[in-house]
Motif scaffolding. Structure first.
Motif, short mmCIF file in Angstrom:
data_model
loop_
_atom_site.label_atom_id
_atom_site.label_comp_id
_atom_site.label_asym_id
_atom_site.label_seq_id
_atom_site.Cartn_x
_atom_site.Cartn_y
_atom_site.Cartn_z
N ALA A 1 0.82 -1.21 0.00
CA ALA A 1 0.00 0.00 0.00
C ALA A 1 0.85 1.26 0.00
O ALA A 1 0.52 2.23 -0.66
CB ALA A 1 -0.93 -0.01 1.20
N SER B 1 -1.20 1.09 -4.44
CA SER B 1 -2.36 1.24 -3.56
C SER B 1 -3.61 1.44 -4.42
O SER B 1 -3.53 1.86 -5.58
CB SER B 1 -2.18 2.43 -2.61
OG SER B 1 -2.12 3.65 -3.31
N LYS C 1 -7.82 2.81 -4.23
CA LYS C 1 -8.83 3.51 -3.42
C LYS C 1 -10.05 3.80 -4.28
O LYS C 1 -9.93 4.25 -5.43
CB LYS C 1 -8.28 4.82 -2.87
CG LYS C 1 -9.27 5.62 -2.03
CD LYS C 1 -8.64 6.87 -1.47
CE LYS C 1 -9.66 7.73 -0.71
NZ LYS C 1 -10.28 7.02 0.41
N GLU C 2 -11.23 3.54 -3.73
CA GLU C 2 -12.47 3.93 -4.41
C GLU C 2 -12.73 5.41 -4.14
O GLU C 2 -12.53 5.89 -3.02
CB GLU C 2 -13.64 3.08 -3.91
CG GLU C 2 -13.52 1.61 -4.29
CD GLU C 2 -14.78 0.82 -3.99
OE1 GLU C 2 -15.86 1.47 -3.87
OE2 GLU C 2 -14.70 -0.41 -3.88
N ILE C 3 -13.18 6.11 -5.17
CA ILE C 3 -13.41 7.56 -5.08
C ILE C 3 -14.90 7.84 -5.17
O ILE C 3 -15.58 7.35 -6.09
CB ILE C 3 -12.68 8.30 -6.23
CG1 ILE C 3 -11.17 8.01 -6.19
CG2 ILE C 3 -12.94 9.79 -6.14
CD1 ILE C 3 -10.47 8.48 -4.96
N GLU D 1 -11.57 13.69 -2.57
CA GLU D 1 -10.66 12.55 -2.49
C GLU D 1 -9.66 12.51 -3.65
O GLU D 1 -8.79 11.65 -3.69
CB GLU D 1 -11.46 11.24 -2.48
CG GLU D 1 -12.33 11.09 -1.25
CD GLU D 1 -13.18 9.84 -1.30
OE1 GLU D 1 -13.12 9.04 -0.36
OE2 GLU D 1 -13.93 9.67 -2.29
N TYR E 1 -12.09 5.04 -9.34
CA TYR E 1 -11.11 4.18 -8.67
C TYR E 1 -9.72 4.74 -8.95
O TYR E 1 -9.40 5.09 -10.10
CB TYR E 1 -11.21 2.74 -9.19
CG TYR E 1 -12.61 2.20 -9.16
CD1 TYR E 1 -13.14 1.59 -8.02
CD2 TYR E 1 -13.45 2.34 -10.27
CE1 TYR E 1 -14.44 1.13 -7.99
CE2 TYR E 1 -14.75 1.88 -10.25
CZ TYR E 1 -15.25 1.27 -9.12
OH TYR E 1 -16.54 0.82 -9.09
N ARG E 2 -8.91 4.81 -7.91
CA ARG E 2 -7.56 5.36 -8.05
C ARG E 2 -6.53 4.25 -7.80
O ARG E 2 -6.48 3.67 -6.72
CB ARG E 2 -7.35 6.49 -7.03
CG ARG E 2 -6.02 7.22 -7.20
CD ARG E 2 -5.89 8.32 -6.17
NE ARG E 2 -5.74 7.79 -4.83
CZ ARG E 2 -6.00 8.46 -3.71
NH1 ARG E 2 -6.48 9.69 -3.79
NH2 ARG E 2 -5.82 7.93 -2.53
N LYS F 1 -7.87 -4.69 -5.85
CA LYS F 1 -8.44 -4.31 -4.55
C LYS F 1 -8.64 -5.55 -3.67
O LYS F 1 -8.29 -5.55 -2.48
CB LYS F 1 -9.78 -3.61 -4.77
CG LYS F 1 -10.53 -3.32 -3.48
CD LYS F 1 -11.95 -2.84 -3.76
CE LYS F 1 -12.72 -2.67 -2.46
NZ LYS F 1 -14.13 -2.29 -2.69
N SER G 1 -6.55 -6.70 -0.05
CA SER G 1 -7.26 -6.90 1.22
C SER G 1 -7.18 -8.34 1.71
O SER G 1 -7.76 -8.66 2.76
CB SER G 1 -8.73 -6.48 1.06
OG SER G 1 -9.37 -7.29 0.09
#
Length: 283
Positions: free
Chosen positions: A13, A18, A20-22, A27, A82-83, A129, A133
């Motif tokens: 990460a 990494s 991330k959902e935006i 964000e 999504y980033r 993603k 996790s």
């Protein structure tokens, strides 16, 4: 290679990749130094401003964000995206073909993908993603999926891979851009790079036209201009200092070059950029 849950997750990460959902404009941020970002826009409308240039934002887009550039979004709700952030260290492990979409001056920063291509990319994003996790993270699997995403986008951009993927001309084109990145401050002539590549300037020009639809000189000058803009908006160095930093022996030469490319003097560009940032913040 499986990585222990805690140390592995932090390593991936924070150091390699990494995800991330935006869901809102707040964000969205520019990538940190030595990190590159692919922003996949599933749902949003508005404007992305990069160095005084506006790009319309819409669904099925990919925004290619490189470190050192200013990015300002003005979006209307709803926002869904999504980033995917990839470190420079990880990117350098990619084969040259996969690195090209992160070129600082080769491609437009906003791509409007067709639906089938966008869906393929999202499948890989969501798989990354899920992997990040997981209790045991596979660095190889994450790396492979990042490679696949860049390949999908690169092939979409080129339309067809053909000789571009493995041909010698492509290898020369990539070597040329690498040399430009390393030497543009001291060397700004096509003949220098052609000599380093052991080819004629004319042949280098043909390769650049075929691979990038630009002349070799245009590519060199775009790299110089990119560096000049970055120093103007991200440092408080004087115009004279910036001119010397990027290899202009006289301030007048730099000012003439910059105005011929932007229609603005370096001083006017810096003031205009600062004004646009102030207005963006006030809004």
């Amino acid at each position: 290679m499986k990585i222990a849950p805690d140390s592995g997750k932090n390593l991936l990460a924070n150091s390699f990749v990494s995800f991330k959902e935006i869901s809102n404009e707040a964000e969205l941020t520019a990538p940190k130094e030595n990190y590159f970002t692919l922003l996949f826009v599933e749902k949003a409308t508005g404007v992305l401003t990069i160095e005084l240039t506006d790009y319309q934002v819409g669904p099925r887009q990919v925004h290619i964000l490189i470190p050192g550039k200013p990015y300002h979004w003005k979006l209307d709700a709803p926002v869904k995206g999504y980033r995917l952030t990839i470190s420079k260290d990880m990117l350098q492990m990619f084969p040259p073909f996969f690195q090209f979409i992160f070129s600082q001056y080769d491609q437009p920063p906003v791509l409007d993908l067709d639906m089938p291509t966008f869906k393929k990319v999202l499948v890989e994003c969501l798989a990354i993603k899920e992997e990040l996790s997981a209790a045991n993270i596979s660095l190889e699997l994450v790396n492979a999926r990042c490679l696949l995403i860049t390949l999908i986008i690169s092939l979409w951009k080129s339309g067809e891979c053909g000789d571009m993927l493995m041909g010698s001309a492509y290898s020369i084109a990539h070597a040329f851009k690498t040399l430009v990145d390393e030497n543009f401050r001291k060397h700004k002539t096509v003949s220098f790079y052609a000599a380093r590549l052991c080819i004629t300037p004319n042949y280098l020009g043909i390769i650049c036209r075929k691979s990038f639809n630009k002349s070799a000189l245009e590519i060199i000058q775009e790299r110089v201009l990119h560096e000049a803009k970055q120093l103007l908006h991200s440092t408080r160095k004087s115009i004279k200092e910036i001119a010397f930093d990027i290899g202009f022996p006289k301030l007048t030469y730099f000012s003439y070059f910059f105005k011929s490319k932007t229609s603005l003097t370096p001083v006017a560009y810096r003031k205009l950029f600062e004004r646009s940032v102030k207005l963006s913040v006030e809004k």
